[in-house]
Scaffold this motif. Structure first.
Motif, mmCIF file in Angstrom:
data_model
loop_
_atom_site.group_PDB
_atom_site.id
_atom_site.type_symbol
_atom_site.label_atom_id
_atom_site.label_comp_id
_atom_site.label_asym_id
_atom_site.label_seq_id
_atom_site.Cartn_x
_atom_site.Cartn_y
_atom_site.Cartn_z
ATOM 1 N N HIS A 223 44.129 36.431 17.202
ATOM 2 C CA HIS A 223 43.153 37.184 18.000
ATOM 3 C C HIS A 223 42.300 36.261 18.870
ATOM 4 O O HIS A 223 41.926 36.641 19.993
ATOM 5 N N VAL A 224 41.985 35.070 18.389
ATOM 6 C CA VAL A 224 41.256 34.110 19.225
ATOM 7 C C VAL A 224 42.108 33.703 20.420
ATOM 8 O O VAL A 224 41.630 33.653 21.567
ATOM 9 N N HIS A 225 43.395 33.421 20.165
ATOM 10 C CA HIS A 225 44.304 33.062 21.257
ATOM 11 C C HIS A 225 44.412 34.190 22.274
ATOM 12 O O HIS A 225 44.341 33.964 23.490
ATOM 13 N N SER A 226 44.566 35.409 21.795
ATOM 14 C CA SER A 226 44.740 36.544 22.700
ATOM 15 C C SER A 226 43.484 36.797 23.517
ATOM 16 O O SER A 226 43.561 37.127 24.705
ATOM 17 N N LEU A 227 42.312 36.628 22.902
ATOM 18 C CA LEU A 227 41.057 36.827 23.626
ATOM 19 C C LEU A 227 40.926 35.821 24.767
ATOM 20 O O LEU A 227 40.568 36.190 25.900
ATOM 21 N N LEU A 228 41.221 34.561 24.507
ATOM 22 C CA LEU A 228 41.173 33.546 25.555
ATOM 23 C C LEU A 228 42.181 33.856 26.664
ATOM 24 O O LEU A 228 41.899 33.673 27.853
ATOM 25 N N HIS A 229 43.342 34.329 26.261
ATOM 26 C CA HIS A 229 44.391 34.699 27.209
ATOM 27 C C HIS A 229 43.907 35.797 28.158
ATOM 28 O O HIS A 229 44.080 35.712 29.375
ATOM 29 N N ILE A 230 43.289 36.825 27.605
ATOM 30 C CA ILE A 230 42.838 37.957 28.411
ATOM 31 C C ILE A 230 41.670 37.560 29.305
ATOM 32 O O ILE A 230 41.555 38.028 30.449
ATOM 33 N N LEU A 231 40.780 36.710 28.818
ATOM 34 C CA LEU A 231 39.670 36.247 29.652
ATOM 35 C C LEU A 231 40.179 35.510 30.883
ATOM 36 O O LEU A 231 39.599 35.626 31.974
ATOM 37 N N LEU A 232 41.264 34.769 30.736
ATOM 38 C CA LEU A 232 41.868 34.085 31.886
ATOM 39 C C LEU A 232 42.508 35.089 32.844
ATOM 40 O O LEU A 232 42.336 35.000 34.061
ATOM 41 N N MET A 233 43.242 36.058 32.292
ATOM 42 C CA MET A 233 43.915 37.041 33.135
ATOM 43 C C MET A 233 42.919 37.943 33.866
ATOM 44 O O MET A 233 43.177 38.400 34.981
ATOM 45 N N ALA A 234 41.756 38.202 33.251
ATOM 46 C CA ALA A 234 40.765 39.084 33.864
ATOM 47 C C ALA A 234 40.126 38.471 35.102
ATOM 48 O O ALA A 234 39.501 39.188 35.892
ATOM 49 N N ARG A 235 40.263 37.184 35.288
ATOM 50 C CA ARG A 235 39.679 36.506 36.446
ATOM 51 C C ARG A 235 40.573 36.608 37.688
ATOM 52 O O ARG A 235 40.156 36.220 38.779
ATOM 53 N N LEU A 236 41.786 37.112 37.526
ATOM 54 C CA LEU A 236 42.713 37.182 38.653
ATOM 55 C C LEU A 236 42.382 38.340 39.585
ATOM 56 O O LEU A 236 41.790 39.336 39.171
ATOM 57 N N SER A 237 42.794 38.187 40.833
ATOM 58 C CA SER A 237 42.675 39.252 41.824
ATOM 59 C C SER A 237 44.065 39.724 42.214
ATOM 60 O O SER A 237 45.003 38.919 42.307
ATOM 61 N N PHE A 238 44.184 41.028 42.435
ATOM 62 C CA PHE A 238 45.467 41.619 42.811
ATOM 63 C C PHE A 238 45.240 42.427 44.090
ATOM 64 O O PHE A 238 44.794 43.563 44.045
ATOM 65 N N CYS A 239 45.544 41.801 45.224
ATOM 66 C CA CYS A 239 45.243 42.441 46.500
ATOM 67 C C CYS A 239 46.506 42.860 47.255
ATOM 68 O O CYS A 239 46.428 43.314 48.380
ATOM 69 N N ALA A 240 47.658 42.688 46.655
ATOM 70 C CA ALA A 240 48.913 43.065 47.317
ATOM 71 C C ALA A 240 49.552 44.206 46.531
ATOM 72 O O ALA A 240 48.909 45.194 46.211
ATOM 73 N N SER A 241 50.818 44.065 46.203
ATOM 74 C CA SER A 241 51.519 45.109 45.463
ATOM 75 C C SER A 241 50.993 45.209 44.032
ATOM 76 O O SER A 241 50.613 44.211 43.415
ATOM 77 N N HIS A 242 50.929 46.430 43.521
ATOM 78 C CA HIS A 242 50.510 46.668 42.139
ATOM 79 C C HIS A 242 51.676 47.225 41.307
ATOM 80 O O HIS A 242 51.453 47.788 40.243
ATOM 81 N N GLN A 243 52.887 47.073 41.803
ATOM 82 C CA GLN A 243 54.061 47.548 41.076
ATOM 83 C C GLN A 243 54.547 46.467 40.122
ATOM 84 O O GLN A 243 54.961 45.385 40.540
ATOM 85 N N VAL A 244 54.496 46.768 38.834
ATOM 86 C CA VAL A 244 54.869 45.807 37.794
ATOM 87 C C VAL A 244 56.316 46.069 37.384
ATOM 88 O O VAL A 244 56.613 47.140 36.844
ATOM 89 N N PRO A 245 57.232 45.134 37.612
ATOM 90 C CA PRO A 245 58.641 45.348 37.250
ATOM 91 C C PRO A 245 58.884 45.143 35.754
ATOM 92 O O PRO A 245 59.649 44.285 35.328
ATOM 93 N N HIS A 246 58.216 45.954 34.950
ATOM 94 C CA HIS A 246 58.318 45.826 33.497
ATOM 95 C C HIS A 246 57.930 47.166 32.894
ATOM 96 O O HIS A 246 57.431 48.054 33.592
ATOM 97 N N PHE A 247 58.148 47.326 31.564
ATOM 98 C CA PHE A 247 57.759 48.572 30.919
ATOM 99 C C PHE A 247 56.410 48.468 30.229
ATOM 100 O O PHE A 247 55.933 49.430 29.628
ATOM 101 N N PHE A 248 55.748 47.292 30.303
ATOM 102 C CA PHE A 248 54.381 47.141 29.816
ATOM 103 C C PHE A 248 53.735 46.002 30.589
ATOM 104 O O PHE A 248 54.373 45.320 31.396
ATOM 105 N N CYS A 249 52.455 45.793 30.352
ATOM 106 C CA CYS A 249 51.711 44.755 31.077
ATOM 107 C C CYS A 249 51.921 43.405 30.411
ATOM 108 O O CYS A 249 51.253 43.079 29.420
ATOM 109 N N ASP A 250 52.833 42.635 30.938
ATOM 110 C CA ASP A 250 53.085 41.289 30.454
ATOM 111 C C ASP A 250 52.528 40.294 31.465
ATOM 112 O O ASP A 250 52.419 40.602 32.654
ATOM 113 N N HIS A 251 52.201 39.100 31.019
ATOM 114 C CA HIS A 251 51.487 38.189 31.912
ATOM 115 C C HIS A 251 52.386 37.600 33.002
ATOM 116 O O HIS A 251 51.915 37.320 34.107
#
Length: 308
Positions: free
Chosen positions: A154-182
């Motif tokens: 859970h500590v690892h996952s929390l740090l992982h999500i804090l890093l991902m939350a800093r990203l910006s997505f200003c182009a396509s929002h279509q994820v070629p997957h069946f879930f949200c993978d990094h």
């Protein structure tokens, strides 16, 4: 950059799923619904059987119960949303929901990795130090191993999500997957992801490869000990003790390493989806089958070792 952040927060992601062909969606729904229900029932029955049966209160089965519970939760993080998207026209998911799904996915995946390492240590002690098995694998030791697995994940996952939350997505929002993978999300980001990729790869190596290396080292010691056993029955017991665990380790780490330990630029969405299905759906369903709970020789040897 602020405008990009606002756009990324307000625009939902679209999960493209396993296929966009209407003719394939319903058969896939039936298949994965069946796999999901079977996995839930089998893992749930293992947890229930270990809790109610005194013969299954050995350390091995204490660890197996936690692995089955983690697998049960692990599949529930991604599969229900995938099943819903196979039937629904709306495949959207908000950024907050996406990050939440990613958090529990990585937390439970790392928990599986750590528990598999703990179970390898259990096999090592049972074969290498059978007379001291009860002391080295006491309830306090098993509880500490399980607690450490859940805490680290859970500590690892929390740090992982804090890093991902800093990203910006200003182009396509279509994820070629069946879930949200990094991996697919990093490819959609318009931010500079080099440092995030480096940190994620470093942390991933620490929490996944370290248990894997411990497993390899333990099995090397186990193999040396097995070769020194004088009787064929002793070697047979050793194989029955560790064979099922080795099969689960091979299934889990084989697909995880194939998907995550590669640069984002080389990530192939179609191959990533197939490999991810293996360890998110198929492996958790197969674990209860691989771990046979009806091996009286194994149960007897473990219990007698614990009592001695």
């Amino acid at each position: 950059m602020e405008a990009a952040n606002e756009s990324s927060e307000g625009t939902p992601f679209i999960l493209l799923g396993l296929t966009t062909s209407p003719g394939q969606q319903r058969p896939l729904f039936v298949l994965f619904l069946l796999l999901y229900v079977v996995g839930l029932l089998r893992n749930g029955l293992i947890v229930a059987a270990i809790r109610v049966s005194p013969a299954l209160h050995a350390p091995m089965y204490f660890l197996l119960a936690h692995l089955s519970f983690a697998d049960l939760c692990f599949t529930s993080v991604t599969v229900p949303k995938m099943l819903a998207n196979l039937l629904a026209h709306d495949h959207s998911i908000s950024l907050a929901s996406c990050l939440t799904q990613m958090y529990f996915f990585f937390a439970l995946g790392v928990t599986d990795s750590c528990l598999l390492a703990a179970m390898t240590y259990d096999c090592y002690v049972a074969i290498q130090h059978p007379l001291h098995y009860g002391m080295r694998m006491s309830r306090a030791v098993c509880t500490a191993l399980v607690g450490m697995a859940w805490l680290v994940s859970h500590v690892h996952s929390l740090l992982h999500i804090l890093l991902m939350a800093r990203l910006s997505f200003c182009a396509s929002h279509q994820v070629p997957h069946f879930f949200c993978d990094h991996q697919p999300l990093l490819r959609l980001s318009c931010s500079d992801t080099c440092h995030i990729q480096l940190l994620i790869f470093t942390k991933g190596t620490a929490v996944v490869v370290t248990p894997f290396l411990l497993i390899l080292a333990s099995y090397r010691a186990i193999a040396a000990a097995v070769l020194q056993l004088p009787s064929a029955s002793g070697r047979l017991w050793a194989v029955s003790t560790c064979g099922s665990h080795l099969a689960v380790v091979s299934l889990f780490y084989g697909t995880v390493i194939a998907v995550y330990f590669q640069p984002t630029s080389r990530y192939e969405a179609e191959q990533g989806c197939v490999a991810t299905v293996m360890y998110t759906v198929v492996t958790p369903m197969l674990n209860p089958v691989i771990y046979s709970l009806q091996n009286p020789l194994l149960i007897g040897r473990r219990i007698s070792a614990s009592d001695s």
